[in-house]
Scaffold this motif. Sequence first.
Motif, PDB file in Angstrom:
ATOM      1  N   GLY A  44      -5.391  65.714  18.683  1.00 25.32           N
ATOM      2  CA  GLY A  44      -4.199  65.606  19.521  1.00 25.32           C
ATOM      3  C   GLY A  44      -4.463  65.686  21.010  1.00 25.32           C
ATOM      4  O   GLY A  44      -3.559  65.475  21.817  1.00 25.32           O
ATOM      5  N   ALA A  45      -5.725  65.992  21.382  1.00 26.86           N
ATOM      6  CA  ALA A  45      -6.061  66.070  22.808  1.00 26.86           C
ATOM      7  C   ALA A  45      -6.091  64.665  23.421  1.00 26.86           C
ATOM      8  O   ALA A  45      -6.226  63.656  22.728  1.00 26.86           O
ATOM      9  CB  ALA A  45      -7.416  66.743  22.992  1.00 26.86           C
ATOM     10  N   THR A  46      -5.950  64.625  24.733  1.00 32.28           N
ATOM     11  CA  THR A  46      -6.035  63.351  25.447  1.00 32.28           C
ATOM     12  C   THR A  46      -7.491  63.043  25.761  1.00 32.28           C
ATOM     13  O   THR A  46      -8.252  63.923  26.165  1.00 32.28           O
ATOM     14  CB  THR A  46      -5.224  63.406  26.748  1.00 32.28           C
ATOM     15  N   TYR A  47      -7.841  61.787  25.573  1.00 30.66           N
ATOM     16  CA  TYR A  47      -9.221  61.349  25.832  1.00 30.66           C
ATOM     17  C   TYR A  47      -9.165  59.996  26.536  1.00 30.66           C
ATOM     18  O   TYR A  47      -8.347  59.130  26.179  1.00 30.66           O
ATOM     19  CB  TYR A  47      -9.998  61.235  24.520  1.00 30.66           C
ATOM     20  N   THR A  48     -10.013  59.819  27.539  1.00 32.23           N
ATOM     21  CA  THR A  48     -10.067  58.538  28.254  1.00 32.23           C
ATOM     22  C   THR A  48     -11.251  57.727  27.757  1.00 32.23           C
ATOM     23  O   THR A  48     -12.409  58.153  27.881  1.00 32.23           O
ATOM     24  CB  THR A  48     -10.184  58.750  29.773  1.00 32.23           C
ATOM     25  N   VAL A  49     -10.945  56.581  27.192  1.00 34.53           N
ATOM     26  CA  VAL A  49     -11.993  55.654  26.756  1.00 34.53           C
ATOM     27  C   VAL A  49     -12.595  55.019  27.999  1.00 34.53           C
ATOM     28  O   VAL A  49     -11.866  54.517  28.864  1.00 34.53           O
ATOM     29  CB  VAL A  49     -11.418  54.569  25.828  1.00 34.53           C
ATOM     30  N   GLY A  50     -13.897  55.067  28.108  1.00 36.45           N
ATOM     31  CA  GLY A  50     -14.561  54.577  29.318  1.00 36.45           C
ATOM     32  C   GLY A  50     -14.809  53.085  29.310  1.00 36.45           C
ATOM     33  O   GLY A  50     -14.008  52.299  28.815  1.00 36.45           O
ATOM     34  N   CYS A  51     -15.962  52.716  29.927  1.00 36.62           N
ATOM     35  CA  CYS A  51     -16.348  51.308  29.970  1.00 36.62           C
ATOM     36  C   CYS A  51     -15.271  50.537  30.727  1.00 36.62           C
ATOM     37  O   CYS A  51     -14.521  51.098  31.516  1.00 36.62           O
ATOM     38  CB  CYS A  51     -16.582  50.884  28.532  1.00 36.62           C
ATOM     39  N   TRP A  52     -15.147  49.235  30.522  1.00 31.83           N
ATOM     40  CA  TRP A  52     -14.150  48.441  31.233  1.00 31.83           C
ATOM     41  C   TRP A  52     -12.739  48.704  30.699  1.00 31.83           C
ATOM     42  O   TRP A  52     -11.750  48.368  31.347  1.00 31.83           O
ATOM     43  CB  TRP A  52     -14.467  46.950  31.123  1.00 31.83           C
ATOM     44  N   ILE A  53     -12.637  49.324  29.520  1.00 27.57           N
ATOM     45  CA  ILE A  53     -11.328  49.567  28.905  1.00 27.57           C
ATOM     46  C   ILE A  53     -10.535  50.580  29.723  1.00 27.57           C
ATOM     47  O   ILE A  53      -9.383  50.337  30.088  1.00 27.57           O
ATOM     48  CB  ILE A  53     -11.501  50.048  27.445  1.00 27.57           C
ATOM     49  N   ASN A  54     -11.135  51.743  29.989  1.00 31.00           N
ATOM     50  CA  ASN A  54     -10.556  52.748  30.892  1.00 31.00           C
ATOM     51  C   ASN A  54      -9.094  53.059  30.549  1.00 31.00           C
ATOM     52  O   ASN A  54      -8.200  52.941  31.391  1.00 31.00           O
ATOM     53  CB  ASN A  54     -10.677  52.275  32.337  1.00 31.00           C
ATOM     54  N   GLU A  55      -8.855  53.477  29.301  1.00 37.96           N
ATOM     55  CA  GLU A  55      -7.496  53.793  28.870  1.00 37.96           C
ATOM     56  C   GLU A  55      -7.445  55.178  28.235  1.00 37.96           C
ATOM     57  O   GLU A  55      -8.373  55.594  27.545  1.00 37.96           O
ATOM     58  CB  GLU A  55      -6.994  52.750  27.842  1.00 37.96           C
ATOM     59  N   ARG A  56      -6.320  55.872  28.453  1.00 37.55           N
ATOM     60  CA  ARG A  56      -6.114  57.177  27.839  1.00 37.55           C
ATOM     61  C   ARG A  56      -5.601  56.994  26.409  1.00 37.55           C
ATOM     62  O   ARG A  56      -4.762  56.130  26.156  1.00 37.55           O
ATOM     63  CB  ARG A  56      -5.093  57.973  28.670  1.00 37.55           C
ATOM     64  N   THR A  57      -6.130  57.811  25.519  1.00 38.13           N
ATOM     65  CA  THR A  57      -5.741  57.736  24.126  1.00 38.13           C
ATOM     66  C   THR A  57      -5.669  59.144  23.556  1.00 38.13           C
ATOM     67  O   THR A  57      -5.807  60.125  24.294  1.00 38.13           O
ATOM     68  CB  THR A  57      -6.725  56.847  23.333  1.00 38.13           C
ATOM     69  N   THR A  58      -5.456  59.252  22.268  1.00 34.08           N
ATOM     70  CA  THR A  58      -5.323  60.550  21.616  1.00 34.08           C
ATOM     71  C   THR A  58      -6.440  60.753  20.600  1.00 34.08           C
ATOM     72  O   THR A  58      -6.735  59.841  19.808  1.00 34.08           O
ATOM     73  CB  THR A  58      -3.956  60.640  20.878  1.00 34.08           C
ATOM     74  N   VAL A  59      -7.035  61.919  20.629  1.00 37.18           N
ATOM     75  CA  VAL A  59      -8.110  62.260  19.684  1.00 37.18           C
ATOM     76  C   VAL A  59      -7.504  62.432  18.286  1.00 37.18           C
ATOM     77  O   VAL A  59      -6.529  63.136  18.105  1.00 37.18           O
ATOM     78  CB  VAL A  59      -8.813  63.563  20.098  1.00 37.18           C
TER      79      VAL A  59
END
Length: 225
Positions: free
Chosen positions: A209-224
């Motif tokens: 349920g924690a917030t995680y930012t996907v890196g690389c060119w995607i650069n989007e916040r998502t949920t663990v």
Amino acid sequence: IDQIFEDVANCDDLVPYYAAKFEETPEDIEFLVKASGLLKSTKCTESDLYFNMSVKLNSLEPTADRAYTLAKRVNNDEKLNEAVVYYEQAIELQEDDLQKAIYYLELGDVTRRLGDYPKARTYALKSIELDATSGYPYLLIGNIYAASSKSCSEEEFEQKAVYWAAVDKFAKAKSVDPELTSDADRFIEAYKPHFPDNETIFFYNLKQGATYTVGCWINERTTVR
């Protein structure tokens, strides 16, 4: 004589007949419109002659519909770089936003297949700007993300985290357009097994349920998860 012949002719008759006339007058727009229209109405559109006439007519008198027809043809033939050129021309000439949104969506898919994932997402986002009611661009972005997983990082965890962002897009697609629920769920079920496992999540000091930012060119916040 032409009219009588055309009323009863089929592809086997029309293609050689018009091929000879096309060779004689390759820049006669009136003839090209008439001949290509008849070839289309008699379902002779798979012939090389119809394609060559369409290319010529589009070069002499370009329209969005003509460019799009050519884009679809070369796309189906897997001539992806050519398809990009015609889709871009169709977009430039098209004034209707909903139709242009379709062009951007299809161009995004072509670009995805060419392996340019950031540009493919850009086209999908342009499609969303023009038609906010369609869920298809979100399906496309989800598949773009999934396809780019391995190229986004050398770390296995970071590669697998990309699938969180991909599944977010599939969920968004069915929330925007409930008719896409079946397709979206199929993609979600296909990619969920690629999520990081609980042990790996714990190792990276993350929690469900924690917030995680996907890196690389995607650069989007998502949920663990």
